[in-house]
Design a protein around this motif. Structure first.
Motif, PDB file in Angstrom:
ATOM      1  N   GLU A 100      56.851  33.561  29.811  1.00 59.27           N
ATOM      2  CA  GLU A 100      57.919  32.756  29.382  1.00 59.27           C
ATOM      3  C   GLU A 100      58.594  33.684  28.565  1.00 59.27           C
ATOM      4  OE1 GLU A 100      56.189  29.416  27.163  1.00 59.27           O
ATOM      5  OE2 GLU A 100      55.227  28.509  28.948  1.00 59.27           O
ATOM      6  N   VAL A 101      59.902  33.384  28.725  1.00 52.53           N
ATOM      7  CA  VAL A 101      60.732  34.258  27.856  1.00 52.53           C
ATOM      8  C   VAL A 101      61.945  33.598  27.206  1.00 52.53           C
ATOM      9  CG1 VAL A 101      60.853  36.196  29.488  1.00 52.53           C
ATOM     10  CG2 VAL A 101      62.400  34.411  29.866  1.00 52.53           C
ATOM     11  N   GLU A 102      62.539  34.281  26.157  1.00 52.53           N
ATOM     12  CA  GLU A 102      63.549  33.264  25.392  1.00 52.53           C
ATOM     13  C   GLU A 102      65.030  33.644  25.771  1.00 52.53           C
ATOM     14  OE1 GLU A 102      62.891  31.023  23.377  1.00 52.53           O
ATOM     15  OE2 GLU A 102      60.512  31.076  23.417  1.00 52.53           O
ATOM     16  N   ALA A 103      65.877  32.960  25.319  1.00 54.11           N
ATOM     17  CA  ALA A 103      67.284  33.099  25.747  1.00 54.11           C
ATOM     18  C   ALA A 103      67.831  34.553  24.978  1.00 54.11           C
ATOM     19  CB  ALA A 103      68.198  32.091  25.429  1.00 54.11           C
ATOM     20  N   GLY A 104      68.433  35.667  25.845  1.00 57.90           N
ATOM     21  CA  GLY A 104      68.830  36.654  25.086  1.00 57.90           C
ATOM     22  C   GLY A 104      67.553  37.611  25.226  1.00 57.90           C
ATOM     23  N   GLU A 105      66.541  37.367  25.515  1.00 57.52           N
ATOM     24  CA  GLU A 105      65.558  38.727  25.452  1.00 57.52           C
ATOM     25  C   GLU A 105      65.634  39.621  26.586  1.00 57.52           C
ATOM     26  OE1 GLU A 105      60.618  38.685  25.942  1.00 57.52           O
ATOM     27  OE2 GLU A 105      61.726  36.913  25.778  1.00 57.52           O
ATOM     28  N   VAL A 106      65.350  40.997  26.195  1.00 56.75           N
ATOM     29  CA  VAL A 106      65.606  41.844  27.137  1.00 56.75           C
ATOM     30  C   VAL A 106      64.494  41.976  27.881  1.00 56.75           C
ATOM     31  CG1 VAL A 106      65.835  44.540  27.464  1.00 56.75           C
ATOM     32  CG2 VAL A 106      67.126  43.210  25.461  1.00 56.75           C
ATOM     33  N   PRO A 112      69.521  54.766  32.002  1.00 56.92           N
ATOM     34  CA  PRO A 112      70.715  54.688  31.446  1.00 56.92           C
ATOM     35  C   PRO A 112      71.553  56.147  31.577  1.00 56.92           C
ATOM     36  CG  PRO A 112      69.784  54.867  29.538  1.00 56.92           C
ATOM     37  CD  PRO A 112      68.651  54.791  30.560  1.00 56.92           C
ATOM     38  N   ALA A 113      70.802  57.282  31.960  1.00 50.85           N
ATOM     39  CA  ALA A 113      71.557  58.459  31.962  1.00 50.85           C
ATOM     40  C   ALA A 113      72.666  58.789  32.771  1.00 50.85           C
ATOM     41  CB  ALA A 113      70.480  59.779  32.397  1.00 50.85           C
ATOM     42  N   ASP A 114      72.702  58.361  34.027  1.00 53.16           N
ATOM     43  CA  ASP A 114      73.860  58.757  34.887  1.00 53.16           C
ATOM     44  C   ASP A 114      74.911  57.602  34.421  1.00 53.16           C
ATOM     45  OD1 ASP A 114      72.449  60.433  36.640  1.00 53.16           O
ATOM     46  OD2 ASP A 114      71.760  59.079  37.714  1.00 53.16           O
ATOM     47  N   ALA A 115      74.756  56.473  33.839  1.00 51.08           N
ATOM     48  CA  ALA A 115      75.697  55.385  33.604  1.00 51.08           C
ATOM     49  C   ALA A 115      76.229  56.048  31.992  1.00 51.08           C
ATOM     50  CB  ALA A 115      75.042  54.211  33.238  1.00 51.08           C
ATOM     51  N   ARG A 225      80.495  48.445  31.456  1.00 47.66           N
ATOM     52  CA  ARG A 225      79.592  47.603  32.132  1.00 47.66           C
ATOM     53  C   ARG A 225      78.542  48.065  32.931  1.00 47.66           C
ATOM     54  NH1 ARG A 225      85.062  45.602  33.309  1.00 47.66           N
ATOM     55  NH2 ARG A 225      84.680  46.554  35.385  1.00 47.66           N
ATOM     56  N   ASP A 226      78.730  49.294  33.599  1.00 45.78           N
ATOM     57  CA  ASP A 226      77.760  49.897  34.397  1.00 45.78           C
ATOM     58  C   ASP A 226      76.466  50.171  33.481  1.00 45.78           C
ATOM     59  OD1 ASP A 226      79.050  49.512  36.550  1.00 45.78           O
ATOM     60  OD2 ASP A 226      79.862  51.512  36.835  1.00 45.78           O
ATOM     61  N   LEU A 227      76.934  50.663  32.275  1.00 46.35           N
ATOM     62  CA  LEU A 227      75.906  51.161  31.290  1.00 46.35           C
ATOM     63  C   LEU A 227      75.085  49.774  30.657  1.00 46.35           C
ATOM     64  CD1 LEU A 227      74.259  53.197  29.536  1.00 46.35           C
ATOM     65  CD2 LEU A 227      76.343  52.731  27.829  1.00 46.35           C
ATOM     66  N   ASP A 228      76.006  48.700  30.606  1.00 39.72           N
ATOM     67  CA  ASP A 228      75.190  47.387  29.952  1.00 39.72           C
ATOM     68  C   ASP A 228      74.481  46.858  31.034  1.00 39.72           C
ATOM     69  OD1 ASP A 228      76.582  47.724  27.850  1.00 39.72           O
ATOM     70  OD2 ASP A 228      78.423  46.596  28.318  1.00 39.72           O
TER      71      ASP A 228
END
Length: 484
Positions: A100-106, A112-115, A225-228
């Motif tokens: 079970e996860v919450e809204a907005g939870e990562v 992310p090195a290349d991005a 966006r690619d990094l996000d």
């Protein structure tokens, strides 16, 4: 003398025995003749009387219930996919099957090195574009200033030329002087034209710099966006399903990682026949918002959820018949998407109908009613609806009559019967019963040991078992699961 007396006595005994034999033979002959003559007489006819159960037909308003089987579905289901490829470097602890996860939870982080490098390059390109735009702006300002100076110089040359022409007309100036002034004015106009060309080139350079700056900003936004996208978060609170990801794994672009299902926003989909579907339409042909109850049998305990119909399928489906109807459920604790449930739909109420057992109606659409002399009479009726073991009927002269509830091939119009009314009918079972301490303890122990039952449903059942009066249906269902 003695011999003679004994001989006569013997003859007498023999004659008496012979007489008795003849008398017995005569009696046997008479009995046989009487029996034979009795068989030849026709038997006396006697009417047979049948005992029948009766129920009085009374008009009432009945709400029919449509039963069907359906499947629980979630109204919000999100596929979690990797926007771009990369290596998984972090997973939330709840990223597991049923987590079970919450809204907005990562939920997932990719490397992310290349991005990040692409984002840095895009920022550098943006800085270059901004520098180029500022340089082009300054060049345009200088070109406009040079054009203004050249225009002033050309104006001076024109005024000088005009003075020389005036002097020539008064006879003071010479033709050579005028010609020199004309050449100087022409050169000044040529310089103005060159400076206008330089100004146009500077404006073009500024426009190109603005275009390059816009492209650099777009590239920066795309890199951001690619990094996000390297971080995948939950758009709403729910439960994870179909998880197939571990930390350190390489994922490709658009690869499915899991499904996020909202267990609090459920609906039930069930198929009905075309005739049943028509009964759920209003006068304008639109689907009515009929109340719906979804029931799930879990170890002898019914999980129930209420809802209303909100839409139907757009097509019947290839190779299918009827319609698929969707009903949105309210609070539905214990239900999960994919559960196979029993659906009951409360249709619009029917007025002035008579409810009778289905065994009282024959194939020709008639029922048997009791007349005044305890004989049966056939009454034609119209079948309005079948409801399980009952039928809803309408018919002229049916209200208030006593109807035979159990028809057999031996019963028909004109048959004399012996009525069995209320005293001969089985009494309904009580809705609640009182349990002994031993029986109550056995039921409570069985419910507490059941690990498959949801906790909320278990608490509700235990609270019912703790009350002095327990629903008889609940006790019966639990004991059927116990094998006793």
């Amino acid at each position: 003398m003695r011999f003679l007396r004994q001989s006569l006595f013997g003859v007498f005994l023999a004659a008496a025995a012979l007489a008795l034999l003849l008398f017995a033979a005569q009696m046997v002959m008479q009995a046989v003749q009487e029996r034979m003559s009795r068989d030849n007489r026709p038997p006396q006819a006697r009417e047979r009387v049948f005992a029948v159960n009766l129920q009085r037909a009374e008009l009432e308003t009945v709400t029919p219930v449509l039963e069907a089987f359906g499947q629980i579905e979630s109204r919000r289901t999100l596929e979690l996919r990797a926007p771009s490829g990369g290596r998984v470097i972090e997973l939330t602890p709840s990223f597991e099957e049923g987590g079970e996860v919450e809204a907005g939870e990562v939920l997932v982080r990719l490397d992310p090195a290349d991005a990040q490098a692409a984002l840095d390059r895009a920022r550098a390109d943006l800085q270059d574009a901004e520098v180029e735009r500022r340089d082009a702006q300054r060049a345009l300002e200088l070109a406009r200033a040079e054009l203004l100076a050249g225009q002033d110089q050309a104006d001076l040359r024109e005024r000088a030329l005009q003075r020389q022409r005036d002097l020539e007309q008064r006879g003071v100036g010479t033709a050579a002087t005028v010609e020199t002034a004309e050449l100087a004015a022409a050169a000044a106009r040529q310089a103005v034209l060159a400076r206008r060309i330089a100004e146009a080139q500077a404006e073009t350079r500024l426009d190109q710099a603005a275009t390059r700056l816009s492209r650099a900003r777009l590239a920066l936004d795309e890199a951001q966006r690619d990094l996000d996208d390297m971080t995948i978060s939950a758009r709403f609170g729910g439960t994870l399903n179909g998880v197939s990801l571990v930390e350190g794994r390489l994922v490709s672009a658009n690869e499915k990682l899991a499904e996020l299902v909202d267990p609090a926003d459920l609906e039930v989909a069930f198929r009905v026949s075309t005739a049943q579907y028509v009964r759920l339409l209003d006068a304008d042909g639109r689907l009515i918002s009929a109340p719906v109850t979804a029931t799930l049998d879990v170890s002898g305990v019914d999980l129930r959820a209420e809802g209303t119909i909100n839409r139907d399928s757009g097509t019947a489906g290839e190779g299918q018949s009827g319609r698929v109807i969707y009903a949105r459920l309210g609070r539905a604790p214990g239900f999960k998407p994919g559960d196979f449930v029993t659906v009951t739909v409360r249709e619009p109420a029917l007025d002035a109908v008579i409810r009778l057992p289905a065994s009282s109606l024959d194939a020709s659409g008639t029922v048997l009613a009791l007349s005044g002399d305890d004989r049966l009479e056939s009454i034609p009726v119209t079948l309005v609806r079948r409801q399980g073991d009952e039928v809803l009927l309408r018919g002229d002269g049916l209200a208030g009559r006593e109807i035979v509830t159990g028809r057999t091939p031996l019963l028909g119009p004109g048959i004399k019967v012996r009525p069995l009314r209320q005293e001969g009918q089985a009494q309904p079972e009580p809705d609640t019963i009182e349990l002994s301490d031993e029986r109550r303890a056995r039921l409570v122990a069985f419910v507490e040991a059941n690990d498959r039952m949801p906790q909320e449903a278990k608490q509700r059942v235990l609270s019912q078992l703790a009350s002095p009066q327990v629903p008889a249906r609940l006790v019966q269902r639990i004991e059927s699961r116990m094998g006793g």
